[in-house]
Design a protein around this motif. Structure first.
Motif, short mmCIF file in Angstrom:
data_model
loop_
_atom_site.label_atom_id
_atom_site.label_comp_id
_atom_site.label_asym_id
_atom_site.label_seq_id
_atom_site.Cartn_x
_atom_site.Cartn_y
_atom_site.Cartn_z
N ASN A 412 -2.98 -94.79 3.54
CA ASN A 412 -1.53 -94.86 3.65
C ASN A 412 -0.95 -95.17 2.27
O ASN A 412 -1.66 -95.71 1.39
CB ASN A 412 -1.08 -95.90 4.68
N PHE A 413 0.32 -94.87 2.11
CA PHE A 413 0.98 -95.09 0.82
C PHE A 413 2.47 -95.25 1.07
O PHE A 413 3.07 -94.49 1.83
CB PHE A 413 0.74 -93.91 -0.12
N THR A 414 3.06 -96.28 0.45
CA THR A 414 4.49 -96.55 0.60
C THR A 414 5.20 -96.10 -0.66
O THR A 414 4.86 -96.52 -1.77
CB THR A 414 4.73 -98.05 0.84
N TYR A 415 6.20 -95.24 -0.50
CA TYR A 415 7.04 -94.79 -1.62
C TYR A 415 8.24 -95.71 -1.70
O TYR A 415 9.04 -95.80 -0.76
CB TYR A 415 7.50 -93.35 -1.40
N ASN A 416 8.36 -96.41 -2.80
CA ASN A 416 9.49 -97.30 -3.03
C ASN A 416 10.39 -96.69 -4.09
O ASN A 416 10.00 -95.78 -4.83
CB ASN A 416 9.00 -98.68 -3.47
N GLY A 417 11.60 -97.28 -4.22
CA GLY A 417 12.54 -96.82 -5.23
C GLY A 417 13.06 -95.42 -4.96
O GLY A 417 13.35 -94.69 -5.92
N LEU A 418 13.18 -95.00 -3.69
CA LEU A 418 13.68 -93.67 -3.37
C LEU A 418 15.20 -93.65 -3.35
O LEU A 418 15.87 -94.70 -3.42
CB LEU A 418 13.12 -93.22 -2.01
N CYS A 419 15.73 -92.47 -3.30
CA CYS A 419 17.19 -92.31 -3.26
C CYS A 419 17.66 -92.47 -1.82
O CYS A 419 17.20 -91.75 -0.91
CB CYS A 419 17.59 -90.93 -3.78
N PRO A 420 18.58 -93.42 -1.59
CA PRO A 420 19.09 -93.58 -0.20
C PRO A 420 19.83 -92.32 0.24
O PRO A 420 20.36 -91.56 -0.57
CB PRO A 420 20.02 -94.78 -0.32
N GLY A 421 19.80 -92.10 1.53
CA GLY A 421 20.54 -90.98 2.12
C GLY A 421 20.04 -89.63 1.71
O GLY A 421 20.83 -88.70 1.55
N THR A 422 18.71 -89.49 1.50
CA THR A 422 18.15 -88.24 0.98
C THR A 422 17.06 -87.75 1.92
O THR A 422 16.27 -88.55 2.44
CB THR A 422 17.56 -88.45 -0.41
N LEU A 423 16.98 -86.41 2.13
CA LEU A 423 15.95 -85.80 2.94
C LEU A 423 14.75 -85.49 2.04
O LEU A 423 14.89 -84.80 1.02
CB LEU A 423 16.48 -84.52 3.60
N TYR A 424 13.56 -86.03 2.40
CA TYR A 424 12.35 -85.88 1.60
C TYR A 424 11.29 -85.06 2.33
O TYR A 424 11.22 -85.10 3.56
CB TYR A 424 11.74 -87.24 1.25
N THR A 425 10.47 -84.33 1.55
CA THR A 425 9.32 -83.61 2.07
C THR A 425 8.06 -84.27 1.52
O THR A 425 7.93 -84.49 0.30
CB THR A 425 9.35 -82.14 1.64
N PHE A 426 7.07 -84.58 2.41
CA PHE A 426 5.83 -85.23 2.01
C PHE A 426 4.66 -84.26 2.23
O PHE A 426 4.57 -83.61 3.27
CB PHE A 426 5.61 -86.50 2.83
N GLU A 427 3.79 -84.13 1.18
CA GLU A 427 2.59 -83.30 1.27
C GLU A 427 1.39 -84.14 0.85
O GLU A 427 1.46 -84.93 -0.09
CB GLU A 427 2.70 -82.07 0.36
N VAL A 428 0.23 -83.94 1.55
CA VAL A 428 -1.01 -84.65 1.21
C VAL A 428 -2.16 -83.64 1.23
O VAL A 428 -2.25 -82.80 2.13
CB VAL A 428 -1.28 -85.83 2.17
#
Length: 997
Positions: A412-428
């Motif tokens: 697992n991994f936590t992404y911090n410091g992201l932009c509020p109110g934004t739609l993100y795509t995650f790939e692994v």
């Protein structure tokens, strides 16, 4: 009797003797010789020689035999004298000398036939030919004809010298021979590299030469042959074939001998395979190992497949030495492998390793992405997959993002410091070496943030308010809000705008009234918390503001006009840019003027009048005016860092915009320079002035249109020091002359100081006029050094000092004397000590005679005498003593004296005729100035002859003497006033009958 100084020598001939002698004094009429065997008394040969002969040969003698020779000389007046000498003929050498080893490595046997004649013994000397070292030194009896030398070095050449001894003479014969060699042991053959073999052995000292032969066992050919000198214990065979077996044979040689030695076998190292690689094969989960075949030979290859970072072996395969690849099937996906290929040749191995290679990995499963209500973070999780690690990518929708690499074991991994109110795509994806699996993809939103820096401002308008905000450092889909009257809480307006809106203006509002605005941000299904702001409409500013100087000390009066509309109060702000303190005054709405007292002098002030209505202010334009400045205090002028500079300093006593520094020459009062200095500066360096001159300075303070002058200050610039300072001795020994050149600029005069070096006495001070360029320092000590300092003086100031050191001429020594103490080789010099000082005395003794040389001595300054030794006898000398101080000298007058002569030597007397007597002598040492010869009748002691001769005379003949009479003669050497005599010698003149005979 008369000595003949008889001698006998065979001159290297074993059968002859040469007898020689000296002719006796007065000559001889003839000689008779008798040769006999020593100790026998029996005459073997007789001989005779005439009166002019001094040698005689005896021939036909026996070698090595001892003989006795008697020589009888017939003299005048029928007298004879005899003398006997013994001698021995040289021996003859041995015959048929031989030296044989008999095949032995440590023994040599010598044999010979006896020499002719007599001998005392034989001497045998055995030498090592190579080192020339003496090995044996043996003496044997005269009847010995063989000798055995043992404990010799194997394989070495020896030289034998056999000498026949007879008395002090000898005759020698030499021969050479070798001992048999010994075989080296412990032969070893080992590889040095892939193309070299190192051969080593022990016991190589027993052979003069070693012969080595190297065979290639694969081709059955001779590769190398080598011959090496004694002492070599190893050899490296180069340029061989890698991985090849070789056979080495060794032989020992010495002179005519050759002996076969040991042999050995060894392999060269094989070369390791080159370019070993491990790469994916065509089949899934397969890897292929490739390598290039190196030069040389090998038995086979051993191929080892290793797994993981620790290189754990998993498979071993042996292939033929000509093979160059192996394929491994059925390997695990996402695993790291490496391969080691080893070339084997005999007992030796050479390995090479590949870089690591990986099998293709599989992507992870069970992927999720959760916001957990946070505007700044998203949590990604997945299930473990086989491989080296993972590559994660999080990016806003339809935008590229950064990749993150994680090691195996993290799920697992936590992404911090992201932009509020934004739609993100995650790939692994799973990573194994250079391979990455296909990615697993998922999307989600972060919560939005409320708008930042929300403001509500009238923008200087009395009927409108503008709302503005800054979007949070992220995104949103839009904004929604409501405007209220703050006191009545009545809703005035509603608003909804897109996310690209950052401000809204509300028109037709009531002037001076307070309003409140509430607003929130939207993003997808989420809304941010509400933000609010409040503000009033704006009041109007006052007009007609003025500020005037009231002509009273430190006073300014302010005036303004009443502003339109409603006003709570007026606020007055008086300040200066040069003073941090300011005056703040509030007055009622009906006040229109105000006077400020107690202000700083020479300062520019600014006034601003502000109208207050609620929390807002409306300000007028600025009005400005200056107060009068005060004059400067404590104005000081001092010399600067250089003679061409003055340093001006002062204390600011109050206000002013800047200062004007005026410089003038003190005598003329005309201003030669004006320098403007800003306020705050309290010092100034004036450059380019005349050294040693008097100047006056006045400073004017300026504040706006107002001016005030300071007091006047006067000072000198420092004068320049004298130039080209020099010092030299004056015409007397007690004075020094000091010279210098006039430096540029002005001065009042010069100051000099004189200090005696090494003395504790106080220094002397002198003054010289400003135009002086020299001074003579008198009443000084002779031969003494003085330190002289000189300064140029202007007013109370001195220039930098110039120092120089000079020495007075020393006083010359007096009362010099040169005394002969009665010696032929010594003279004594003394003198009186002169006044003053000196470094040392230099005393020179000059040789005035032709054969004499000069002598130079350096003595301490307190010396008063010196003794000269080892002088030439009978010679005239002159001495001079010089007092030396540095490069200065003073010399005494020259004094001369003689050494006693030496008495003549080897005085001999002879009578050439019955009336003549001849005296001869030899000069001793350097001779004499002259000679005096006196002759006396011995019987009556009557002085019968006297002559004075020059220094070159070595003989003199007195004539008209009585025949057959004894006379006494003495010869005296003369040198100046001194004489030295020989003892008296007596001799007889010839008889008349002796002359007739």
């Amino acid at each position: 009797g008369t000595l003949l100084n008889l001698r006998a020598n065979d001159h290297g001939r074993s059968d002859s003797l040469l007898v020689s002698w000296d002719e006796p004094e007065g000559g001889a009429k003839g000689y008779s010789l008798t040769l006999s065997s020593l100790g026998s008394g029996t005459s073997l040969q007789n001989g005779s020689a005439g009166p002019n002969m001094t040698s005689f040969w005896f021939h036909g003698l026996t070698p090595g035999m001892r003989y006795e020779v008697e020589v009888t000389a017939t003299l005048a007046c029928m007298e004879t004298t005899s003398q006997t000498v013994t001698a021995q003929t040289s021996p003859s050498p041995v015959r048929n000398l031989s030296l044989s080893s008999g095949g032995s490595s440590a023994v040599l046997e010598a044999s010979w036939a006896h020499a002719h004649g007599q001998r005392d013994s034989y001497h045998l000397a055995l030498y090592h030919s190579n080192s020339q070292a003496l090995v044996r030194n043996v003496s044997v009896l005269p009847n010995t004809s063989t000798f055995l030398f043992d404990r010799l070095l194997a394989g070495s050449e020896y030289a034998l010298k056999v000498s026949t001894l007879a008395g002090s003479s000898q005759a020698s014969t030499s021969i050479h021979q070798w001992t048999a060699p010994s075989i080296p042991t412990q032969l070893r053959l080992s590889p040095g590299s892939s193309t070299s073999l190192i051969a080593s052995w022990a016991g190589a000292g027993g052979a003069a030469w070693l012969h080595l032969t190297l065979h290639n066992l694969l081709t059955q050919t001779v590769t190398t042959t080598l011959s090496a000198r004694r002492g070599l214990t190893s050899y490296t065979f180069q340029h061989l074939h890698p991985g090849t077996p070789y056979w080495l044979g060794l032989s020992a040689m010495a002179g005519p001998y050759t002996m076969v030695g040991p042999n050995a076998t060894a392999w060269t190292y094989p070369l390791s395979p080159g370019n070993v690689t491990l790469s994916p094969a065509e089949e899934e989960n397969s890897l292929q190992a490739l390598w290039s075949t190196p030069a040389g030979q090998r038995d086979f290859y051993l191929v080892t497949l290793q797994e993981g970072e620790d290189g754990m072996p998993t498979r071993n395969i042996s292939v033929d030495g000509d093979n160059s690849h192996v394929t491994f099937h059925g390997l695990s996906p996402g695993r790291q492998y490496s391969v080691q290929v080893t070339a084997v040749a005999g007992p030796h191995r050479a390995s090479a390793r590949s870089t690591t290679a990986w099998t293709q990995p599989l992507a992870p499963s069970g992927v999720s992405l959760s916001s957990q209500g946070s505007p700044y973070s998203l949590l990604a999780s997945w299930e473990e997959a086989m491989g080296e690690g993972y590559v994660l990518a999080l990016s806003p929708m339809e935008h590229p993002g950064k990749n993150t690499s994680l090691l195996r074991g993290v799920t697992n991994f936590t992404y911090n410091g992201l932009c509020p109110g934004t739609l993100y795509t995650f790939e692994v994806s799973t990573v194994a070496g250079p391979y990455t699996s296909s990615p697993w993809r998922i999307t989600n939103w972060t919560y939005p943030l409320p708008p930042e820096q929300l403001t509500l401002s009238n923008q200087g308008h009395s009927t409108s308010l503008q709302a503005s905000w800054r979007a949070a450092p992220a995104g949103s889909t839009g904004y929604t809000g409501t405007l209220w009257e703050t006191k009545s809480q009545l809703r005035v307006r509603n608003m909804t705008v897109g996310n690209n809106w950052m401000n809204v203006t509300f028109e037709d509002l009531v002037p001076g009234r307070q309003y409140t605005l509430e607003i929130a941000a939207m993003a997808g299904p989420y809304r941010s918390p509400v933000r609010s702001a409040t503000d009033w409409t704006y009041p109007l500013a006052p007009a007609g503001v003025t500020l005037t100087n009231t002509r009273r000390p430190l006073g300014l009066a302010a005036f303004w006009d009443k502003a339109a509309g409603d006003v709570d109060q007026f606020h007055l702000q008086l300040y200066s840019k040069s003073h941090p303190a300011q005056r703040n005054i509030s007055v009622g709405p009906n006040t229109h003027n105000f006077t400020f007292l107690g202000l700083s002098p020479g300062v520019q002030y600014f006034l601003k009048v502000t109208v207050l209505a609620g929390p807002y202010r409306s300000s007028s334009h600025f009005a400005t005016e200056w107060t009068y400045p005060l004059s400067l205090a404590n104005v000081s002028v001092q010399p600067g860092r250089r003679p061409q500079e003055l340093h001006v300093s002062w204390v600011e006593s109050g206000g002013g915009r800047d200062h004007l520094v005026q410089l003038s020459v003190a005598e003329s009062l005309s201003i030669i320079r004006n320098v403007s200095v800003p306020r705050g500066v309290t010092q100034l360096d004036l450059e380019g002035l005349v050294p040693g001159s008097r100047y006056r300075v006045e400073i004017i303070s300026q504040a706006g249109p107002h001016r005030t002058s300071s007091q006047t200050a006067v000072s000198y610039t420092v004068p320049l020091p004298p130039l080209a300072l020099s010092i030299s001795p004056a015409s007397t020994a007690r004075a020094l002359a000091v010279h210098w050149e006039t430096p540029p600029g002005q001065r009042d005069g010069y100051l000099l100081s004189v200090h005696e070096e090494g003395s504790s006495a106080p220094e002397r001070n002198l003054e010289a006029g400003k135009d002086s360029t020299n001074v003579t320092l008198a009443h000084l000590e002779p031969g003494t050094c003085y330190l002289v300092g000189i300064w140029a003086v202007a007013g109370p100031y001195r220039s930098l000092p110039k120092n120089i050191t000079g020495c007075t001429v020393p006083a010359a020594p007096t009362d010099l004397s040169l005394i002969n103490p009665g010696s032929s080789s010594e003279l004594y010099t003394r003198w009186s000590k002169p006044p003053g000082r000196r470094d040392h005395y230099r005393v020179i003794l000059y040789g005035l005679s032709a054969q004499s040389r000069n002598h130079v001595r350096t003595l301490s300054p307190d010396s008063q005498n010196i003794t000269w030794t080892h002088l030439e006898a009978g010679s005239r000398f002159a001495v001079q003593v010089t007092a030396v101080k540095g490069s200065l000298e003073a010399s005494s007058t020259n004094i001369t004296q003689w050494t006693y002569p030496l008495a003549p030597a080897n005085l001999t007397l002879g009578s050439p005729s019955a009336s003549e007597l001849q005296a001869s002598w030899a000069a001793v040492g350097q001779g004499a100035e002259g000679y005096v010869v006196d002759v006396y009748d011995r019987a009556s002691s009557t002085h019968v002859g006297h002559v004075m001769l020059g220094g070159d005379a070595r003989s003199h003949t007195f004539r008209n003497l009585s025949p057959g009479t004894h006379y006494s003669i003495a010869v005296r050497a003369t040198a100046g006033p001194f004489l030295t005599s020989t003892p008296n010698f007596t001799h007889c003149t010839r008889e008349y009958d002796a002359l007739l005979a």
